[in-house]
Design a protein around this motif. Structure first.
Motif, PDB file in Angstrom:
ATOM      1  N   LEU A  48       1.651 -32.844   2.689  1.00 28.77           N
ATOM      2  CA  LEU A  48       1.745 -32.326   1.328  1.00 28.77           C
ATOM      3  C   LEU A  48       1.066 -30.968   1.225  1.00 28.77           C
ATOM      4  N   ASN A  49      -0.096 -30.813   1.844  1.00 35.52           N
ATOM      5  CA  ASN A  49      -0.810 -29.539   1.822  1.00 35.52           C
ATOM      6  C   ASN A  49       0.029 -28.432   2.469  1.00 35.52           C
ATOM      7  N   ASN A  50       0.643 -28.733   3.610  1.00 37.29           N
ATOM      8  CA  ASN A  50       1.493 -27.737   4.268  1.00 37.29           C
ATOM      9  C   ASN A  50       2.668 -27.344   3.380  1.00 37.29           C
ATOM     10  N   ASP A  51       3.259 -28.316   2.704  1.00 39.47           N
ATOM     11  CA  ASP A  51       4.365 -28.017   1.791  1.00 39.47           C
ATOM     12  C   ASP A  51       3.907 -27.133   0.629  1.00 39.47           C
ATOM     13  N   LEU A  52       2.708 -27.385   0.136  1.00 41.72           N
ATOM     14  CA  LEU A  52       2.176 -26.570  -0.950  1.00 41.72           C
ATOM     15  C   LEU A  52       1.894 -25.140  -0.488  1.00 41.72           C
ATOM     16  N   ILE A  53       1.473 -24.973   0.765  1.00 39.78           N
ATOM     17  CA  ILE A  53       1.273 -23.627   1.316  1.00 39.78           C
ATOM     18  C   ILE A  53       2.599 -22.880   1.338  1.00 39.78           C
ATOM     19  N   VAL A  54       3.651 -23.545   1.792  1.00 37.90           N
ATOM     20  CA  VAL A  54       4.983 -22.920   1.827  1.00 37.90           C
ATOM     21  C   VAL A  54       5.436 -22.572   0.411  1.00 37.90           C
ATOM     22  N   MET A  55       5.228 -23.472  -0.544  1.00 37.70           N
ATOM     23  CA  MET A  55       5.612 -23.218  -1.932  1.00 37.70           C
ATOM     24  C   MET A  55       4.866 -22.016  -2.486  1.00 37.70           C
ATOM     25  N   ASP A  56       3.572 -21.930  -2.196  1.00 35.30           N
ATOM     26  CA  ASP A  56       2.770 -20.797  -2.660  1.00 35.30           C
ATOM     27  C   ASP A  56       3.313 -19.486  -2.095  1.00 35.30           C
ATOM     28  N   ARG A  57       3.694 -19.507  -0.835  1.00 31.80           N
ATOM     29  CA  ARG A  57       4.252 -18.298  -0.207  1.00 31.80           C
ATOM     30  C   ARG A  57       5.575 -17.889  -0.868  1.00 31.80           C
ATOM     31  N   GLN A  58       6.405 -18.861  -1.155  1.00 29.05           N
ATOM     32  CA  GLN A  58       7.689 -18.559  -1.782  1.00 29.05           C
ATOM     33  C   GLN A  58       7.489 -18.015  -3.193  1.00 29.05           C
ATOM     34  N   LEU A  59       6.525 -18.549  -3.904  1.00 24.89           N
ATOM     35  CA  LEU A  59       6.232 -18.032  -5.245  1.00 24.89           C
ATOM     36  C   LEU A  59       5.669 -16.613  -5.169  1.00 24.89           C
ATOM     37  N   THR A  60       4.847 -16.347  -4.157  1.00 21.35           N
ATOM     38  CA  THR A  60       4.348 -14.982  -3.957  1.00 21.35           C
ATOM     39  C   THR A  60       5.518 -14.030  -3.740  1.00 21.35           C
ATOM     40  N   SER A  61       6.488 -14.456  -2.953  1.00 22.03           N
ATOM     41  CA  SER A  61       7.683 -13.635  -2.724  1.00 22.03           C
ATOM     42  C   SER A  61       8.440 -13.392  -4.025  1.00 22.03           C
ATOM     43  N   ALA A  62       8.551 -14.429  -4.843  1.00 22.53           N
ATOM     44  CA  ALA A  62       9.264 -14.292  -6.120  1.00 22.53           C
ATOM     45  C   ALA A  62       8.517 -13.372  -7.071  1.00 22.53           C
ATOM     46  N   ILE A  63       7.191 -13.448  -7.073  1.00 25.03           N
ATOM     47  CA  ILE A  63       6.389 -12.590  -7.955  1.00 25.03           C
ATOM     48  C   ILE A  63       6.564 -11.129  -7.575  1.00 25.03           C
ATOM     49  N   HIS A  64       6.531 -10.848  -6.283  1.00 29.69           N
ATOM     50  CA  HIS A  64       6.634  -9.465  -5.810  1.00 29.69           C
ATOM     51  C   HIS A  64       8.074  -9.031  -5.568  1.00 29.69           C
ATOM     52  N   GLU A  65       9.000  -9.970  -5.777  1.00 27.90           N
ATOM     53  CA  GLU A  65      10.433  -9.709  -5.620  1.00 27.90           C
ATOM     54  C   GLU A  65      10.781  -9.142  -4.250  1.00 27.90           C
ATOM     55  N   VAL A  66      10.152  -9.700  -3.235  1.00 33.08           N
ATOM     56  CA  VAL A  66      10.452  -9.330  -1.848  1.00 33.08           C
ATOM     57  C   VAL A  66      10.517 -10.601  -1.014  1.00 33.08           C
ATOM     58  N   THR A  67      11.139 -10.501   0.109  1.00 33.88           N
ATOM     59  CA  THR A  67      11.201 -11.624   1.031  1.00 33.88           C
ATOM     60  C   THR A  67      10.202 -11.391   2.145  1.00 33.88           C
ATOM     61  N   TYR A  68       9.214 -12.253   2.200  1.00 34.17           N
ATOM     62  CA  TYR A  68       8.215 -12.166   3.255  1.00 34.17           C
ATOM     63  C   TYR A  68       8.636 -13.028   4.428  1.00 34.17           C
ATOM     64  N   GLN A  69       8.246 -12.621   5.611  1.00 39.44           N
ATOM     65  CA  GLN A  69       8.488 -13.404   6.817  1.00 39.44           C
ATOM     66  C   GLN A  69       7.129 -13.682   7.444  1.00 39.44           C
ATOM     67  N   TRP A  70       6.824 -14.946   7.627  1.00 36.63           N
ATOM     68  CA  TRP A  70       5.593 -15.321   8.298  1.00 36.63           C
ATOM     69  C   TRP A  70       5.935 -15.817   9.689  1.00 36.63           C
TER      70      TRP A  70
END
Length: 78
Positions: A48-70
Motif C-alpha cells: 500500500l505504501n509503494n502504491d501511495l508513493i506512485v500515486m503521489d508521483r502521478q499527482l505531482t506530474s498532474a500539478i506541474h502538467e509534465v510527465t516525469y520518468q523515474w
C-alpha cells in the motif's frame, strides 16, 4: 452520462488529492512501525505504501502538467 474524454484533473484538484494521499501515507507508515516485520499485514502495508508513493508521483506530474520518468528502483520501487 459523462464521457471519459471530457474528464480532467485540474492542478488545484491534484493538490487537494496529494495532501490527502500524503496524510494517509503517513498513517500507513506509522501502522507499519507497529506491526511485526514479515507478517502478512506488514507486507500488505508495504505494498500500500509503494502504491501511495506512485500515486503521489502521478499527482505531482498532474500539478506541474509534465510527465516525469523515474528510473527503475527509485525509492525501492521496481
Amino acid at each position: 452520462m459523462v464521457q471519459r474524454s471530457k474528464r480532467g484533473l485540474t492542478s488545484s484538484e491534484a493538490e487537494r488529492m496529494q495532501r490527502e494521499v500524503r496524510e494517509f501515507q503517513r498513517k500507513v507508515v506509522q501502522w507499519s512501525g507497529e506491526i511485526t516485520i514479515g507478517t502478512t499485514v506488514y507486507v500488505a502495508l508495504e505494498i500500500l505504501n509503494n502504491d501511495l508513493i506512485v500515486m503521489d508521483r502521478q499527482l505531482t506530474s498532474a500539478i506541474h502538467e509534465v510527465t516525469y520518468q523515474w528510473p527503475p528502483g527509485s525509492n525501492g520501487l521496481v
